[in-house]
Design an enzyme around this catalytic site. Structure first.
Site, PDB file in Angstrom:
ATOM      1  N   GLU A 169       0.811  -1.218   0.000  1.00 57.56           N
ATOM      2  CA  GLU A 169       0.000   0.000   0.000  1.00 57.56           C
ATOM      3  C   GLU A 169       0.848   1.274   0.000  1.00 57.56           C
ATOM      4  O   GLU A 169       0.353   2.366   0.262  1.00 57.56           O
ATOM      5  CB  GLU A 169      -0.933  -0.009   1.206  1.00 57.56           C
ATOM      6  CG  GLU A 169      -1.892  -1.184   1.228  1.00 57.56           C
ATOM      7  CD  GLU A 169      -3.098  -0.995   0.327  1.00 57.56           C
ATOM      8  OE1 GLU A 169      -3.720   0.073   0.389  1.00 57.56           O
ATOM      9  OE2 GLU A 169      -3.422  -1.931  -0.434  1.00 57.56           O
ATOM     10  N   HIS A 180      -4.643   2.052   6.980  1.00 52.43           N
ATOM     11  CA  HIS A 180      -3.214   2.258   6.763  1.00 52.43           C
ATOM     12  C   HIS A 180      -2.590   2.759   8.056  1.00 52.43           C
ATOM     13  O   HIS A 180      -3.255   3.414   8.872  1.00 52.43           O
ATOM     14  CB  HIS A 180      -2.956   3.296   5.656  1.00 52.43           C
ATOM     15  CG  HIS A 180      -3.368   2.860   4.297  1.00 52.43           C
ATOM     16  ND1 HIS A 180      -3.994   3.698   3.393  1.00 52.43           N
ATOM     17  CD2 HIS A 180      -3.253   1.664   3.673  1.00 52.43           C
ATOM     18  CE1 HIS A 180      -4.234   3.042   2.277  1.00 52.43           C
ATOM     19  NE2 HIS A 180      -3.795   1.814   2.421  1.00 52.43           N
ATOM     20  N   CYS A 195      -2.413  11.970   3.244  1.00 56.41           N
ATOM     21  CA  CYS A 195      -2.743  11.056   2.135  1.00 56.41           C
ATOM     22  C   CYS A 195      -2.412  11.677   0.788  1.00 56.41           C
ATOM     23  O   CYS A 195      -2.059  10.976  -0.159  1.00 56.41           O
ATOM     24  CB  CYS A 195      -4.232  10.701   2.168  1.00 56.41           C
ATOM     25  SG  CYS A 195      -4.669   9.376   3.307  1.00 56.41           S
TER      26      CYS A 195
END
Length: 445
Positions: free
Chosen positions: A173, A246, A367
């Site tokens: 990820e 995450h 992000c």
């Protein structure tokens, strides 16, 4: 060696919508089906990036990817021209169309894992694009991310790898599960890889653990990192099931400081000890651990306290937390930030930034950016057209106002004119960012 930590923000794409595609991302699910504003979203993101550039930080941008991914639908057996393919695939499965229209590449923290040249054996800056195999909409991104990184970071100083194999054992990820600590950006550092599961591990929690230990180890090998300076930590199952899909939802770090929630890691004390061992002889790590009784995990995730940018600002001797405005609106996080900055710890200031359009899809200020530590020579080799300036900001905001829709409902994805609107925007963007006239798939057909 002189180096800076640059931030490369993903430009939010013209098809930004609330499709609710990410299982385990509470905000994404909560806002499923809501009306988005692509224009507001891109302007919010560009405004954040410009503010940091104005403060003296090196700030760049990464391009959106082409959406819809019509080629993916062709691979699934849909035929005809692009408009016909969208119509027939919508009739078969609106959910599938929402996946190929996703603007998720905007969250550049998932784009790749980056190791600076000071840490690598060949003294090149290494990047591995994430394969993002856990979710359909994100699994479409890897090859285009690799192409974008090659155009933004050309030259022999940079090693842009292929994504890891598209298999669940190597689920990756990106930098959302990676933190680098150091005494200063140009010095050797400790790279922290956080995983949620091992490849063959059976999952019993409410939400899936996305990152595997095997993917972390593979990236460390291909980047040529010193094993003694790598730390592999397991994410807490409690954090994952609370919505921390995450690690960057519960942890952020820069220089020698790690800022994290009490429930971030499966073994918090073991994590601290492992980081201290890896940093021995380089620097003394500083840990800022936020207790559950001061900021409950549900508040940390709802406000995205840890999905903030932790920044070393020019002329300041303490770090700044660039946090979402939701942290100011949440009692526990606002009060914690006030106490934290009033003390004499490493974080001396909190700035609140409005990126609500991204937040509603589960992406905070952190992000939206990919951190890249660059030496002076490497910085000079970056595609200059992708570095934020007054001129680029004016061009990009004008471009967005011209091409982006003010409102977009997920059902509007059926509209064939959205294909051409999006492509027109991206075709114009390639000229602004110096990406070449063959950057996007539609430009090569």
């Amino acid at each position: 060696m002189s180096a800076v930590e640059a931030n490369f923000d993903g430009i939010i794409g013209p098809t930004h919508n609330y499709g609710g595609l990410s299982f385990g991302n509470i905000a994404s699910d909560k806002n499923r089906g809501a009306v988005s504003s692509p224009r507001d979203a891109v302007l919010e993101g560009l405004g954040k990036a410009k503010a940091l550039a104005d403060a003296g930080l090196v700030q760049g941008v990464l391009p959106p990817q082409e959406r819809p991914a019509v080629g993916y639908l062709r691979r699934l057996g849909f035929v005809g021209d692009d408009a016909a393919i969208i119509e027939s695939s919508w009739m078969a499965s609106p959910a599938l169309v929402r996946n190929v229209y996703s603007a998720s590449p905007m969250w550049a923290a998932n784009a790749a894992t980056v190791s600076p040249s000071t840490d690598t054996s060949d003294k090149r800056l290494h990047m591995t694009p994430a394969n993002l195999v856990t979710t359909l909409h994100r699994s479409l991104e890897g090859a285009a991310t690799e192409r974008a990184l090659q155009r933004v970071f050309p030259g022999r100083q940079f090693a842009v790898h292929n994504p890891l194999p598209m298999q669940s054992t190597f689920a990756d990820e990106g930098a959302a599960n990676h933190v680098r600590l150091c005494a200063e950006h140009g010095a050797a550092g400790v790279e922290i890889f956080v995983y949620g599961r091992e490849g063959g591990e059976l999952q019993s929690g409410h939400f899936p653990a996305r990152q595997t230990r095997e993917s972390c180890e593979a990236i460390a090998r291909r980047h040529g990192l010193d094993p003694a300076r790598c730390v592999f930590l397991k994410q807490s199952r409690k954090a994952i099931d609370a919505g921390a899909f995450h690690n960057d939802v519960v942890c952020v770090g820069t220089l020698n400081t790690l800022f994290f929630h009490e429930m971030a890691f499966a073994d918090p004390e073991g994590a601290r000890q492992a980081i201290r061992r890896a940093a021995d002889g380089l620097f003394d790590p500083v840990f800022v651990e936020v207790p559950e009784d001061e900021v409950p995990i549900r508040d940390a995730i709802a406000s995205y306290l840890f999905n903030s940018q932790l920044l070393s600002m020019p002329g300041e001797d303490r770090l700044m937390l660039n946090a979402p405005i939701e942290c100011e609106e949440t009692d526990s996080t606002r009060e914690y930030c006030a106490r934290m900055t009033a003390g004499n710890g490493p974080i001396g200031k909190v700035a609140f930034v409005d990126v609500r359009q991204s937040m509603r899809n589960g992406g905070g200020p952190a992000c939206l950016r990919l951190r890249v530590v660059l030496t002076d020579e490497e910085c000079a080799a970056v595609n200059r057209d992708c570095l934020m300036s007054d001129d680029l900001y004016a061009k990009l905001t004008g471009w967005a106002k011209q091409h982006y829709r003010d409102r977009l409902h997920p059902d509007d994805l059926r509209d064939p004119s959205l294909i051409e609107d999006s492509r027109s925007a991206l075709d114009s963007l390639t000229g602004l960012l110096g990406l070449g006239a063959d950057f996007y798939p539609f430009q090569r057909n």
